[in-house]
Design a protein around this motif. Sequence first.
Motif, PDB file in Angstrom:
ATOM      1  N   GLY A 154       3.811 -13.009  20.101  1.00 21.46           N
ATOM      2  CA  GLY A 154       5.232 -12.770  19.873  1.00 21.46           C
ATOM      3  C   GLY A 154       5.508 -11.339  19.461  1.00 21.46           C
ATOM      4  O   GLY A 154       6.515 -10.742  19.842  1.00 21.46           O
ATOM      5  N   LEU A 155       4.590 -10.766  18.666  1.00 20.77           N
ATOM      6  CA  LEU A 155       4.753  -9.374  18.250  1.00 20.77           C
ATOM      7  C   LEU A 155       4.723  -8.445  19.453  1.00 20.77           C
ATOM      8  O   LEU A 155       5.520  -7.504  19.556  1.00 20.77           O
ATOM      9  CB  LEU A 155       3.654  -9.003  17.258  1.00 20.77           C
ATOM     10  N   LEU A 156       3.801  -8.710  20.388  1.00 24.04           N
ATOM     11  CA  LEU A 156       3.738  -7.893  21.594  1.00 24.04           C
ATOM     12  C   LEU A 156       5.019  -8.014  22.415  1.00 24.04           C
ATOM     13  O   LEU A 156       5.506  -7.035  22.980  1.00 24.04           O
ATOM     14  CB  LEU A 156       2.531  -8.309  22.439  1.00 24.04           C
ATOM     15  N   VAL A 157       5.577  -9.233  22.470  1.00 20.85           N
ATOM     16  CA  VAL A 157       6.819  -9.446  23.219  1.00 20.85           C
ATOM     17  C   VAL A 157       7.966  -8.665  22.589  1.00 20.85           C
ATOM     18  O   VAL A 157       8.739  -7.986  23.277  1.00 20.85           O
ATOM     19  CB  VAL A 157       7.155 -10.950  23.281  1.00 20.85           C
ATOM     20  N   VAL A 158       8.092  -8.752  21.260  1.00 18.35           N
ATOM     21  CA  VAL A 158       9.181  -8.064  20.568  1.00 18.35           C
ATOM     22  C   VAL A 158       9.050  -6.554  20.711  1.00 18.35           C
ATOM     23  O   VAL A 158      10.014  -5.852  21.039  1.00 18.35           O
ATOM     24  CB  VAL A 158       9.214  -8.463  19.078  1.00 18.35           C
ATOM     25  N   LEU A 159       7.858  -6.027  20.494  1.00 18.67           N
ATOM     26  CA  LEU A 159       7.655  -4.587  20.608  1.00 18.67           C
ATOM     27  C   LEU A 159       7.847  -4.111  22.047  1.00 18.67           C
ATOM     28  O   LEU A 159       8.492  -3.087  22.301  1.00 18.67           O
ATOM     29  CB  LEU A 159       6.251  -4.213  20.113  1.00 18.67           C
ATOM     30  N   GLY A 160       7.308  -4.872  22.994  1.00 19.85           N
ATOM     31  CA  GLY A 160       7.460  -4.495  24.397  1.00 19.85           C
ATOM     32  C   GLY A 160       8.896  -4.574  24.856  1.00 19.85           C
ATOM     33  O   GLY A 160       9.402  -3.662  25.534  1.00 19.85           O
ATOM     34  N   GLY A 161       9.583  -5.662  24.504  1.00 23.47           N
ATOM     35  CA  GLY A 161      10.982  -5.803  24.893  1.00 23.47           C
ATOM     36  C   GLY A 161      11.860  -4.733  24.274  1.00 23.47           C
ATOM     37  O   GLY A 161      12.752  -4.182  24.928  1.00 23.47           O
ATOM     38  N   SER A 162      11.613  -4.434  22.996  1.00 24.72           N
ATOM     39  CA  SER A 162      12.393  -3.382  22.330  1.00 24.72           C
ATOM     40  C   SER A 162      12.154  -2.029  22.980  1.00 24.72           C
ATOM     41  O   SER A 162      13.081  -1.234  23.152  1.00 24.72           O
ATOM     42  CB  SER A 162      12.025  -3.325  20.843  1.00 24.72           C
ATOM     43  N   ALA A 163      10.901  -1.765  23.355  1.00 22.38           N
ATOM     44  CA  ALA A 163      10.589  -0.484  24.002  1.00 22.38           C
ATOM     45  C   ALA A 163      11.272  -0.372  25.357  1.00 22.38           C
ATOM     46  O   ALA A 163      11.847   0.673  25.688  1.00 22.38           O
ATOM     47  CB  ALA A 163       9.071  -0.344  24.156  1.00 22.38           C
ATOM     48  N   VAL A 164      11.218  -1.434  26.143  1.00 20.78           N
ATOM     49  CA  VAL A 164      11.864  -1.407  27.460  1.00 20.78           C
ATOM     50  C   VAL A 164      13.371  -1.230  27.323  1.00 20.78           C
ATOM     51  O   VAL A 164      13.991  -0.454  28.063  1.00 20.78           O
ATOM     52  CB  VAL A 164      11.543  -2.700  28.240  1.00 20.78           C
ATOM     53  N   LEU A 165      13.971  -1.928  26.362  1.00 21.18           N
ATOM     54  CA  LEU A 165      15.399  -1.805  26.144  1.00 21.18           C
ATOM     55  C   LEU A 165      15.774  -0.395  25.717  1.00 21.18           C
ATOM     56  O   LEU A 165      16.730   0.202  26.239  1.00 21.18           O
ATOM     57  CB  LEU A 165      15.846  -2.811  25.085  1.00 21.18           C
ATOM     58  N   ALA A 166      15.023   0.160  24.767  1.00 29.64           N
ATOM     59  CA  ALA A 166      15.322   1.507  24.283  1.00 29.64           C
ATOM     60  C   ALA A 166      15.152   2.542  25.382  1.00 29.64           C
ATOM     61  O   ALA A 166      15.989   3.443  25.547  1.00 29.64           O
ATOM     62  CB  ALA A 166      14.416   1.839  23.101  1.00 29.64           C
ATOM     63  N   VAL A 167      14.082   2.416  26.164  1.00 30.20           N
ATOM     64  CA  VAL A 167      13.846   3.373  27.253  1.00 30.20           C
ATOM     65  C   VAL A 167      14.937   3.265  28.313  1.00 30.20           C
ATOM     66  O   VAL A 167      15.405   4.287  28.835  1.00 30.20           O
ATOM     67  CB  VAL A 167      12.450   3.130  27.871  1.00 30.20           C
ATOM     68  N   SER A 168      15.364   2.052  28.630  1.00 27.89           N
ATOM     69  CA  SER A 168      16.409   1.866  29.645  1.00 27.89           C
ATOM     70  C   SER A 168      17.715   2.527  29.232  1.00 27.89           C
ATOM     71  O   SER A 168      18.339   3.252  30.018  1.00 27.89           O
ATOM     72  CB  SER A 168      16.633   0.374  29.900  1.00 27.89           C
ATOM     73  N   VAL A 169      18.132   2.281  27.989  1.00 31.23           N
ATOM     74  CA  VAL A 169      19.386   2.865  27.510  1.00 31.23           C
ATOM     75  C   VAL A 169      19.270   4.380  27.382  1.00 31.23           C
ATOM     76  O   VAL A 169      20.164   5.125  27.803  1.00 31.23           O
ATOM     77  CB  VAL A 169      19.778   2.239  26.155  1.00 31.23           C
ATOM     78  N   ALA A 170      18.141   4.842  26.821  1.00 26.96           N
ATOM     79  CA  ALA A 170      17.958   6.285  26.635  1.00 26.96           C
ATOM     80  C   ALA A 170      17.890   7.003  27.977  1.00 26.96           C
ATOM     81  O   ALA A 170      18.469   8.089  28.143  1.00 26.96           O
ATOM     82  CB  ALA A 170      16.692   6.543  25.827  1.00 26.96           C
ATOM     83  N   TYR A 171      17.197   6.421  28.941  1.00 26.18           N
ATOM     84  CA  TYR A 171      17.076   7.055  30.257  1.00 26.18           C
ATOM     85  C   TYR A 171      18.440   7.174  30.930  1.00 26.18           C
ATOM     86  O   TYR A 171      18.760   8.214  31.528  1.00 26.18           O
ATOM     87  CB  TYR A 171      16.126   6.253  31.134  1.00 26.18           C
ATOM     88  N   ALA A 172      19.240   6.114  30.838  1.00 30.32           N
ATOM     89  CA  ALA A 172      20.570   6.157  31.450  1.00 30.32           C
ATOM     90  C   ALA A 172      21.433   7.241  30.814  1.00 30.32           C
ATOM     91  O   ALA A 172      22.145   7.980  31.515  1.00 30.32           O
ATOM     92  CB  ALA A 172      21.247   4.796  31.322  1.00 30.32           C
TER      93      ALA A 172
END
Length: 340
Positions: A186-204
């Motif tokens: 679950g920790l990997l899911v939360v960290l991975g999901g948060s990273a993908v979300l942050a990168v997506s918003v920041a990249y846009a």
Amino acid sequence: MTTPTPLYPLLVVRSILAVLAVGIVLLGVAVAEVGPAWLDRAGGVAVATAYAGLLAMRTGGRPLVFGVGALVFGVAGALLAELGPVTGVAHDLAVILTTGGSVGTAVVTAVLAVMLTTPAVRTLRAMLEVLVAYAIAGVGSLAVVSFRPQLDTERFDYAALALAFALGFVLVFRLGAGWHGLGRRGLLVVLGGSAVLAVSVAYAELLRHYGTPELVDAIDRSVRWTRDTIGAVPRPLQVLIGVPALLWGCHMRARRRQGWWVCVFGCAATGSVATTLTNPGTTWLEAGLIPLYSLVLGVVLGYLVIRVDLALTGQRGSRARAVERERAVRPEPSRLQPLL
């Protein structure tokens, strides 16, 4: 023997659903442009009230308190806005109440759509749960725009998304048994999901503000071509994060409590749907096609994620998988009963 959880008072549930039904009818009449102009505000307030009550009930809170609070807040803003042109403090208060009510409705809609899902043993059932979440978010989007918020569209989207994730994580922290219920996976899911979300918003945002003119122009041309060809452009947050997370999370919740930590990333999809109509350039047809295309593509990606998950952690062989499905029944309360 454990004592079964008593059903929530039927009168409260029926009252909330009755208010919701009235709100949906009023919003439908307003969309059809029948009746007075204030019907959309009235419908939006009714839906916001019902959604606030449902979310409080679902998460073990006090639906009467939160429902009445949303009702008072919404009625006050609607009355000030309907009084006509006002200036000074009254105007500022009207803007705060209507815009705040719109943001609050978007946040409650995004989180409620996730919270009202149920565990799904099979992938097909998980797809149906995603459809339920989208239906809830779709009704909420009409309520959001009915408040007629006065705020920049991008700022509105980011504010609603950030608040929805904040509220969702707080609630899931309780539903997922805190940090010790998270586990390594679950920790990997939360960290991975948060990273993908942050990168997506920041990249846009970086692309929008610092991208080369040639690159930005090429992206704009592709967006216009897609919109002209198929009528709408799928939302990346829904396709890449929200829908796959909600699909996989509902599937995982039937087996492990950690599935709630995956489901919370579904707010990326439900929050995006809830704010679709706040963009004045979005037509009714486009507002319907955007979530439709995003849903189809996201379900395909989510299905692939589930297959990979089962291949890595599931049983080998068709008989073993059938046994696993029979045992994968982690009980949760029904859709209209408290989770806590």
